[in-house]
Structures are given as structure tokens and as C-alpha cells.
Design a protein around this motif. Structure first.
Motif, PDB file in Angstrom:
ATOM      1  N   GLU A   1       0.844  -1.190   0.000  1.00  0.00           N
ATOM      2  CA  GLU A   1       0.000   0.000   0.000  1.00  0.00           C
ATOM      3  C   GLU A   1       0.883   1.244   0.000  1.00  0.00           C
ATOM      4  O   GLU A   1       2.094   1.149  -0.192  1.00  0.00           O
ATOM      5  CB  GLU A   1      -0.953  -0.061   1.195  1.00  0.00           C
ATOM      6  CG  GLU A   1      -1.816  -1.325   1.167  1.00  0.00           C
ATOM      7  CD  GLU A   1      -2.789  -1.435   2.330  1.00  0.00           C
ATOM      8  OE1 GLU A   1      -3.061  -0.413   2.986  1.00  0.00           O
ATOM      9  OE2 GLU A   1      -3.283  -2.554   2.574  1.00  0.00           O
ATOM     10  N   GLY A   2       0.287   2.397   0.208  1.00  0.00           N
ATOM     11  CA  GLY A   2       1.024   3.644   0.119  1.00  0.00           C
ATOM     12  C   GLY A   2       2.334   3.663   0.887  1.00  0.00           C
ATOM     13  O   GLY A   2       3.380   4.055   0.336  1.00  0.00           O
TER      14      GLY A   2
ATOM     15  N   LEU B   1       5.040   1.474  -0.829  1.00  0.00           N
ATOM     16  CA  LEU B   1       5.581   2.037  -2.063  1.00  0.00           C
ATOM     17  C   LEU B   1       6.515   3.209  -1.774  1.00  0.00           C
ATOM     18  O   LEU B   1       7.524   3.391  -2.471  1.00  0.00           O
ATOM     19  CB  LEU B   1       4.449   2.449  -3.008  1.00  0.00           C
ATOM     20  CG  LEU B   1       4.002   1.295  -3.930  1.00  0.00           C
ATOM     21  CD1 LEU B   1       3.088   0.317  -3.215  1.00  0.00           C
ATOM     22  CD2 LEU B   1       3.326   1.822  -5.179  1.00  0.00           C
TER      23      LEU B   1
ATOM     24  N   LYS C   1      -0.234   4.860  -4.467  1.00  0.00           N
ATOM     25  CA  LYS C   1       0.118   3.485  -4.810  1.00  0.00           C
ATOM     26  C   LYS C   1       0.922   3.393  -6.102  1.00  0.00           C
ATOM     27  O   LYS C   1       0.820   2.409  -6.832  1.00  0.00           O
ATOM     28  CB  LYS C   1      -1.149   2.628  -4.929  1.00  0.00           C
ATOM     29  CG  LYS C   1      -1.768   2.257  -3.587  1.00  0.00           C
ATOM     30  CD  LYS C   1      -2.780   1.141  -3.765  1.00  0.00           C
ATOM     31  CE  LYS C   1      -3.340   0.704  -2.424  1.00  0.00           C
ATOM     32  NZ  LYS C   1      -4.253  -0.438  -2.564  1.00  0.00           N
TER      33      LYS C   1
ATOM     34  N   ARG D   1       3.408   0.148 -10.710  1.00  0.00           N
ATOM     35  CA  ARG D   1       2.329  -0.208  -9.787  1.00  0.00           C
ATOM     36  C   ARG D   1       2.600  -1.641  -9.337  1.00  0.00           C
ATOM     37  O   ARG D   1       2.796  -2.518 -10.165  1.00  0.00           O
ATOM     38  CB  ARG D   1       0.970  -0.070 -10.474  1.00  0.00           C
ATOM     39  CG  ARG D   1       0.724   1.375 -10.893  1.00  0.00           C
ATOM     40  CD  ARG D   1      -0.418   1.564 -11.862  1.00  0.00           C
ATOM     41  NE  ARG D   1      -0.330   2.916 -12.431  1.00  0.00           N
ATOM     42  CZ  ARG D   1       0.155   3.188 -13.642  1.00  0.00           C
ATOM     43  NH1 ARG D   1       0.547   2.201 -14.431  1.00  0.00           N
ATOM     44  NH2 ARG D   1       0.234   4.422 -14.070  1.00  0.00           N
TER      45      ARG D   1
ATOM     46  N   GLN E   1      -9.419   4.623  -4.989  1.00  0.00           N
ATOM     47  CA  GLN E   1      -8.175   5.365  -5.189  1.00  0.00           C
ATOM     48  C   GLN E   1      -8.387   6.738  -5.825  1.00  0.00           C
ATOM     49  O   GLN E   1      -7.474   7.550  -5.852  1.00  0.00           O
ATOM     50  CB  GLN E   1      -7.219   4.536  -6.053  1.00  0.00           C
ATOM     51  CG  GLN E   1      -6.850   3.200  -5.443  1.00  0.00           C
ATOM     52  CD  GLN E   1      -6.179   3.338  -4.085  1.00  0.00           C
ATOM     53  OE1 GLN E   1      -5.101   3.911  -3.981  1.00  0.00           O
ATOM     54  NE2 GLN E   1      -6.821   2.818  -3.043  1.00  0.00           N
TER      55      GLN E   1
ATOM     56  N   ASN F   1      -5.973   7.696  -2.413  1.00  0.00           N
ATOM     57  CA  ASN F   1      -4.836   7.131  -3.126  1.00  0.00           C
ATOM     58  C   ASN F   1      -3.735   6.720  -2.152  1.00  0.00           C
ATOM     59  O   ASN F   1      -3.030   7.569  -1.604  1.00  0.00           O
ATOM     60  CB  ASN F   1      -4.305   8.150  -4.143  1.00  0.00           C
ATOM     61  CG  ASN F   1      -3.196   7.575  -4.997  1.00  0.00           C
ATOM     62  OD1 ASN F   1      -2.981   6.370  -5.048  1.00  0.00           O
ATOM     63  ND2 ASN F   1      -2.485   8.450  -5.690  1.00  0.00           N
ATOM     64  N   GLY F   2      -3.622   5.403  -1.933  1.00  0.00           N
ATOM     65  CA  GLY F   2      -2.611   4.871  -1.017  1.00  0.00           C
ATOM     66  C   GLY F   2      -3.198   4.000   0.062  1.00  0.00           C
ATOM     67  O   GLY F   2      -2.483   3.214   0.693  1.00  0.00           O
TER      68      GLY F   2
ATOM     69  N   GLY G   1      -5.178   0.875   1.500  1.00  0.00           N
ATOM     70  CA  GLY G   1      -5.465  -0.501   1.108  1.00  0.00           C
ATOM     71  C   GLY G   1      -6.162  -1.246   2.225  1.00  0.00           C
ATOM     72  O   GLY G   1      -6.691  -0.642   3.173  1.00  0.00           O
TER      73      GLY G   1
END
Length: 415
Positions: free
Chosen positions: A3-4, A7, A54, A87, A176, A180-181, A183
Motif C-alpha cells: 500500500e502507500g 511504495l 500506490k 504499480r 483510489q 490514493n494509497g 489498502g
């Protein structure tokens, strides 16, 4: 699934391992990967990484030659940098190794110019990850929850009329376009800390929040709400009034994972003990779990909420199996594996009994039984009749024969 935070830690890992490294030559893609070729060839270049939600972006920056700053490489790209957006899918990560220790699931490889060479690899066992040469951040993804907090908050609160927020909060947190990020494990941890039932309407949870976050002025993060066993109307009011700031925790909780450092994301040692100790809800003993409307497992404590799926059942938790060699894609092992599978299939075919037919319907069984009984009864009756006829013929026919013979004799005598 990364997840964010994972990454972002991956980007930090790349920057740490590639600091001062000079790469050169062609970027190599594995034969089995369906992702596009990276058409980048340069005598000397450097690699840096950045993350956003992500996604991770690798930037390949050519280095100018000391002899001729305008000299181009064979690919004609000495003066052009390239961005590759990654990704991670379900199992992607980066690994920096010697050339002899490259993982077998390394689907994209960047080689250094030194001797012996070293390799930065994008490793993806399940091959759900992807990359895009000359790529940009996906436009359908919202601002990053960690490093674009103000834009993220504004993006969510200015679109609460969107139909997406009619859904349960646990499902919206995976959207997302707005989160965004976030999960699966992050949504469980965020809602658990705020004691929010996962299946309540997202709009009810978010409506009372202000565009400006007071947390930035030093106000502590609220980490709990009122008891969730209150009546439904009171519960909705309590959620709006006492729920704390979900958007704030979408920002701070991922940063806690980042602050775990390499122990949270360490492709060299694969040590996740610190991360597992940090978890309060996700995959923790004593917590409940159900499938949401999208088939994703939601971990929580207490009441799931009024929008929980009907007849929702807790998924069976499987123990994590040990890694095996089922994903080796070399030609030799492909042939060996196929030969082994074919031999095994042949052996199994010899030993297997013939396939069983589908069991007949009970009505068919009854009708067949009646037909059999009727046929048996008719057979017995016919046998009885034939036996009686034989007996009758054996007892009657000789007497009749005598009468015929005696009649003939009498006629002859009378003549």
C-alpha cells in the motif's frame, strides 16, 4: 498487497541503494512479462525514485560524457531522461543484488557499469504489477494521502455529493480516486482506532469534517468514539459528532508505518516482525472478519454496521504456505515441469476409477423400481402360464391321441 507506505519505503530503498551508482546499457525485460519493453539505452545514467499513493516513479537520467557533452548514445537518448511509473500489484518490490543473485522473478532489470555488475530489479512473483515507460501519475488517482494532505482532504470533502459516498465507509476507503494509497490493512487499522463500524454510510462519517484540519495547529488526534451499541439514530449522530477525523488518520496512520523504517519494508531481510507488532486489528486474533460487497476481507471489532452484506460470513483464514518453485519460468524447468506433470497425469489416470455418474433424481429411482417390479411380476406370470400349459399338454394330449388312434382303428374295422 503493498500500500502507500510500502511504495514510499520502496522509493526510499531505491534512492539509498542507487545513490552514487552509475548504470549503463540496455534495460532488460523478462521473456514472460507482458508489460511493455523499456526502450532506453544509455552509456551512463543514474536512477532516482519518488512515490505518490500506490505508484512509484523511477527516473533514468543520462550523464553527460566528459569528452563530449553533446554526444548521444547508440539509442540516441543521451540527453533525454525517462520516467517509468510502477504499480506493485499484489507482490511487487525492488531488489538490489549482484548479477549472480538476481531473483528468478525479476521482470525488469537495470545493470550498473561497474565490474562485477550489480542489478536493480523489479521483482513480482505473482505478476500482477505493471510499469509504464514515459509514464505519468494516473489521472484517475487522487492526491497522495501522505505527502499531498491538503489536496487530498479538499478532494474528498468537495465531492461528498458523489454517488461513491453512498457506499459503506470501508469500501469507499479503497477508492483510489479519493484515497490514493489506502489498502486493506490501512482501512482496518484506521476504522478500528476510531471505533467506527465498517459498514456505515461514508457520507455520514465524513459530512461533519472541516476543510481545514485543526491537527496542523497542534490539536491531538482523537482516537476513539462513543459506544457503538447505541440506537441507530443516536449512532449516526454520534458518528458525525464524535467520530474523530477519519481523513486525518488516513494521513497519520500510514506515516506510522513509514516511521517503522526498513523493518516495515526490507526486501533484503524480509523481516516484518515490527510491522506485525504494530498492527492492532488486521489479521489480529480476536478480531472479526467478513467479506465486503467487493469480495475483500474486512477486519473489525464489534458491530459491522447497518450496511453489512446480508448473510455475510467470515472467510476461512488460511495459514501462509511456504514458498515453492512453482513460478520458475526458465526453459529447462518448464520442460521438466511439463514432463513431470504429464507423467503424473498418466499415473493418476491408470489408478483412478471410472467417473461416477450424477445421482438420479428420487422420482427416477422410484419409477425404475416400479418398472423392474412390474417386469419381474409379468415374467413370473408368463412363466407360470407356460408351466401350466406344458403340464396340461402332457396330461391331455396323449389321451386325445389315443382317441384319434382308436377312432381310426374303429373306422378301419367298420370298413
Amino acid at each position: 498487497m503493498p500500500e502507500g507506505p510500502e511504495l514510499h519505503l520502496a522509493s526510499l530503498y531505491v534512492n539509498k541503494m542507487c545513490d552514487g551508482m552509475v548504470f549503463g546499457g540496455t534495460v532488460i525485460k523478462s521473456e514472460v512479462s507482458k508489460c511493455p519493453e523499456v526502450a532506453f539505452t544509455c552509456d551512463s545514467y543514474r536512477i532516482t525514485a519518488t512515490s505518490r499513493g500506490k505508484e512509484v516513479k523511477l527516473t533514468l537520467t543520462p550523464m553527460k560524457s566528459d569528452d563530449d557533452g553533446n554526444r548521444r548514445s547508440k539509442g540516441g537518448q543521451a540527453d533525454q531522461h525517462m520516467d517509468i511509473v510502477f504499480r506493485f500489484g499484489m507482490s511487487g518490490y525492488f531488489r538490489f543484488t549482484s548479477e549472480e543473485e538476481v531473483p528468478k522473478h525479476a521482470h525488469l532489470r537495470f545493470y550498473t557499469k561497474e565490474k562485477p555488475r550489480r542489478v536493480l530489479s523489479f521483482v513480482d512473483t505473482r505478476r500482477f504489477g505493471s510499469w509504464q515507460p514515459n509514464g505519468t501519475w494516473q489521472p484517475d488517482r487522487g492526491p497522495c494521502i501522505m505527502f499531498e494532505y491538503k489536496s487530498f482532504r479538499e478532494n474528498v470533502l468537495s465531492h461528498l455529493s458523489d454517488r461513491a459516498f453512498d457506499r459503506p465507509i470501508c469500501e469507499v476507503l479503497l477508492n483510489q480516486k479519493y484515497f490514493n494509497g489506502i489498502g486493506n490493512y490501512l482501512r482496518a487499522e484506521i476504522l478500528y482506532r476510531l471505533n467506527i463500524p465498517p459498514f456505515v454510510c461514508a457520507r455520514d462519517v465524513l459530512e461533519g469534517l472541516q476543510l481545514e484540519d485543526e491537527f496542523e495547529n497542534g490539536k491531538p488526534v482523537k482516537d476513539e468514539i462513543a459506544d457503538t451499541k447505541t440506537p441507530e439514530r443516536a449512532k449516526k449522530k454520534a458518528i458525525k459528532r464524535e467520530a474523530g477525523d477519519v481523513l486525518r488518520l488516513c494521513h497519520t496512520v500510514p506515516l506510522e508505518v513509514v516511521n517503522l523504517g526498513g523493518k516495515g519494508y526490507d526486501p533484503e531481510k524480509m523481516d516484518y516482525s515490527a510491522f506485525e507488532a504494530w498492527l492492532r486489528c488486521y489479521y489480529v486474533d480476536g478480531m472479526k472478519s467478513v467479506w465486503d460487497h467487493n469480495g475483500r476481507t474486512m477486519w473489525f471489532k464489534g458491530d459491522p454496521g447497518p450496511m453489512a452484506p446480508k448473510d455475510s460470513k467470515s472467510p476461512k483464514i488460511k495459514k501462509r504456505a511456504k514458498k515453492d518453485d512453482d513460478h520458475d519460468y526458465t526453459d529447462k524447468k518448464k520442460v521438466a515441469k511439463s514432463m513431470k506433470e504429464s507423467t503424473t497425469k498418466k499415473r493418476v489416470v491408470k489408478k483412478e476409477p471410472p467417473p461416477k455418474e450424477n445421482p438420479p433424481h428420487p422420482k427416477e429411482v422410484v419409477s425404475k423400481r416400479r418398472k423392474a417390479e412390474k417386469t419381474q411380476e409379468e415374467t413370473q406370470q408368463s412363466e407360470t402360464k407356460s408351466t401350466a400349459r406344458r403340464k396340461k399338454s402332457n396330461s391331455v394330449e396323449p389321451a386325445a391321441g389315443k382317441e384319434r388312434r382308436s377312432g381310426r382303428v374303429t373306422r378301419k374295422n367298420s370298413k
